[in-house]
Design a protein around this motif. Structure first.
Motif, PDB file in Angstrom:
ATOM      1  N   HIS A 126       0.846  -1.189   0.000  1.00  0.00           N
ATOM      2  CA  HIS A 126       0.000   0.000   0.000  1.00  0.00           C
ATOM      3  C   HIS A 126       0.883   1.240   0.000  1.00  0.00           C
ATOM      4  O   HIS A 126       2.111   1.158   0.158  1.00  0.00           O
ATOM      5  CB  HIS A 126      -0.944   0.029   1.216  1.00  0.00           C
ATOM      6  N   ARG A 140      -7.100   4.243  -6.223  1.00  0.00           N
ATOM      7  CA  ARG A 140      -5.960   3.342  -6.293  1.00  0.00           C
ATOM      8  C   ARG A 140      -4.874   3.971  -7.166  1.00  0.00           C
ATOM      9  O   ARG A 140      -5.149   4.884  -7.964  1.00  0.00           O
ATOM     10  CB  ARG A 140      -6.359   1.975  -6.881  1.00  0.00           C
ATOM     11  N   ARG A 144      -3.567  -0.967  -9.170  1.00  0.00           N
ATOM     12  CA  ARG A 144      -4.615  -0.874  -8.153  1.00  0.00           C
ATOM     13  C   ARG A 144      -4.080  -1.138  -6.742  1.00  0.00           C
ATOM     14  O   ARG A 144      -4.604  -1.959  -5.986  1.00  0.00           O
ATOM     15  CB  ARG A 144      -5.766  -1.830  -8.472  1.00  0.00           C
ATOM     16  N   ALA A 183      -3.555  -0.077  -2.966  1.00  0.00           N
ATOM     17  CA  ALA A 183      -4.366   0.683  -2.018  1.00  0.00           C
ATOM     18  C   ALA A 183      -3.638   1.930  -1.523  1.00  0.00           C
ATOM     19  O   ALA A 183      -2.410   1.929  -1.343  1.00  0.00           O
ATOM     20  CB  ALA A 183      -4.753  -0.195  -0.843  1.00  0.00           C
TER      21      ALA A 183
END
Length: 601
Positions: A411, A446, A458, A460
């Motif tokens: 992420h 995203r 994509r 996070a």
């Protein structure tokens, strides 16, 4: 608490008595008594008791240890609580101060092939001490323990798997000295040890360099045995392994003879005939070409390791000299440092010449304005051993405490400038799914993370916004991207590699790519219940996972509104076989001091 510490060697015995509070600064420990028996010969040995030199009839280690009780009595030293022993090689098994039970002693003896000059003397020291003080607990502190935090890329030899399975790997030594040096330097610099990139140079008859990145040893110059690395008094340091075959073919030497010469007839002694740097420097000043060459070789090897370790850590904040040569030879310190100005490292001549180490001092000797700080401090292995034994005896590990374990996939955390670059001017992220940590959420948007080898779509975005962009991936992810990401605590981003982020409105190249070090967010109530504080490290045992294992040295972050849980990445979860909700058991690592070393005086 009063601790007697032994450092037993084949030709000498050093010992000291310390009064300590395990939680006090290192330079506040009281050194009650300092003694040594040196240069055992059939005719006796040299002695030194609290600085007073003399002679004694003791011809070997066993007789010398047997004489210690009377020496202490003669100097009014009594009331011992425990005995700590320096043990050279603990292999991969011994990570902390350990009580020396018969089972432990058998395991130490089994490691003799890895330290043939040291472990036998250490074992004899324990045996003799137990005979003199049968009612006192005996503890071992291991030279190799501090280096067990090193990553596999630093400890793994590129040799056949069968050899590695047999235990062939790098261990590193002088760990107790390097650990002390790191903590003492942090105290002297009034800086959190977790913020420092240090190189410790232990230069004595044995010599080694250690890269200490934010409190942990990440590389050291000695390897499987103490032969590797720097030039030493009687050991050569780095040597092409092909030398064994060459010497066998050309000189007819067998392995035992070669090993004996590498351990006892090489290094300064092999180059000059003397293993004492004081003799070598004196001869060099008189024009002895062999001595001059030896000094140049010695300094060059050390300087080369400094450059390598600065590169390995992505920079250097401080260089620390210790050991007999490091402490006492201004000229050698100067030779090693000259030419390192490109790193921001430069000595001040006057400060270098008058470094005063009295009272565990750690004076700075760099030129004023130099970016890299240079310190000198007396190595205090005995003090560090006493500290570790005292901490182990005073603070037995509490009972394990359950804690939820959360798996954190790749992420990003974005700052405001990154949001605008990726999504357009004035854009605000859309808070989506709330996370367990109060006030944190996963955005609806995203981004793509792109490296020279691959990309992840994509990915996070976690909110709220931060003041600096951070990209968190697993080790496997870093290979897929083609970028070597370091293991760092969240927010520790200086010197991290760049990666490209791509959004619908544009892209940015940003630093901040890390593999997040495993950590625990902890509410203050849970911290009090578990007996830990912010900045402590703990072990977490995942005994209920499909592949039960223990994660060591997990950092605790105590935050007022935190939801208590441990965070690991997907690689770590896969290693443990975690597929859903799981819990671990937290055991505070009471033998690892919190790495927020601040001076109190």
């Amino acid at each position: 608490m009063r601790i007697l510490v032994f450092n037993a060697g084949s030709s000498s015995l050093k010992f000291g008595v310390f009064d300590l509070d395990p939680g006090a600064p290192l330079n506040r420990t009281r050194h009650v008594f300092k003694g040594s028996f040196d240069r055992f010969t059939p005719g006796g040995c040299d002695t030194s008791f609290n600085g007073t030199r003399g002679r004694a009839p003791h011809a070997d280690l066993g007789v010398a240890i047997a004489a210690v009780p009377q020496v202490l009595t003669d100097h009014g030293v009594e009331g011992l609580d425990a005995i700590g022993h320096r043990i050279a090689h603990g292999g991969a098994r011994f990570t902390e101060a350990t009580e020396l039970t018969p089972e432990v002693m058998e395991q130490i003896a089994a490691l003799t092939p890895l330290a043939p000059l040291h472990n036998p003397a250490n074992v004899e020291g324990v045996t003799r001490a137990r005979a003199c003080w049968p009612d006192l607990p005996q503890w071992g502190v291991f030279d190799t323990a501090f280096h067990l935090s090193q990553p596999a890329r630093a400890t793994t030899y590129a040799v056949p798997k069968a050899w590695r399975d047999a235990g062939l790997r790098r261990f590193g030594f002088h760990g107790t000295s390097h650990k002390y040096v790191a903590r003492r330097a942090a105290e002297a610099l009034d800086t959190d040890l977790r913020e420092l990139r240090l190189i410790s140079l232990h230069l004595g008859n044995g010599a080694s360099a250690c890269a200490i990145n934010r409190g942990q040893s990440i590389d050291s110059s000695m390897g499987l045995t103490p032969l590797e690395g720097l030039v030493m008094g009687t050991r050569p340091g780095d040597l092409d392994p092909g030398a064994f075959g060459y010497l066998h073919r050309e000189l007819g030497l067998e392995i035992d003879a070669i090993e004996a010469a590498l351990n006892g007839e090489s290094g300064l002694k092999g180059l000059t005939g003397s293993s004492d740097m004081r003799d070598v420097e004196a001869r060099a000043a008189e024009g002895d070409a062999e001595a001059q060459a030896a000094i140049n070789i010695y300094a060059y090897r050390a300087r080369k390791y400094i450059g390598a370790y600065a590169a390995a850590m992505g920079g250097l904040d401080a260089l620390v000299f210790t050991g007999g040569i490091g402490e006492n030879s201004p000229s050698m310190r100067r030779r090693i440092c000259d030419g390192l100005e490109f790193l921001g490292l430069k000595l001040d001549h006057d400060r270098n010449m008058v470094a005063d180490l009295e009272g565990y001092a750690a004076p700075q000797i760099q030129a004023y304005g130099a970016r890299v700080q240079v310190l000198v401090t007396e190595t205090a292995e005995q003090l560090m051993i006493a500290q570790e034994v005292g901490a182990a005896r005073k603070s037995p590990k509490p009972a394990p405490q359950p804690i939820p374990v959360a798996v954190s996939a790749r992420h990003v955390h974005l700052d405001a400038a990154a949001v605008e670059a990726l999504f357009g001017p004035g854009y605000e992220l859309t808070p989506g799914k709330p996370l367990r940590q109060p006030g944190n959420w996963a955005a609806a948007e995203r981004v793509t993370v792109e490296g020279p080898k691959g990309r992840f779509d994509r990915v996070a975005i976690l909110g709220p916004l931060r003041n600096r962009t951070q990209v968190e991936v697993s080790r496997t992810d870093s290979f897929a991207l083609g970028i070597d990401a370091p293991v760092r605590q969240s927010g520790d981003l200086d010197g991290t590699p760049h990666v490209r982020l791509v959004g619908p409105a544009g892209s940015i190249d940003t630093d901040g790519l890390i593999i997040a070090a495993r950590h625990i967010h902890m509410h203050p109530d849970d911290a009090a219940r578990m007996g830990v504080e912010d900045g402590d490290t703990v072990d977490v045992n995942l005994s209920h996972a499909a592949r039960a294992l223990t994660f060591a040295q997990v950092l605790v972050r105590v935050q007022p509104q935190a939801f208590t849980e441990m965070h690991i990445d997907t690689d770590e979860a896969n290693a443990a076989g975690i597929t859903g909700h799981t819990e671990g058991e937290v055991v505070p690592d009471m033998h690892v001091t919190t790495l927020t070393a601040k001076s109190t005086g």
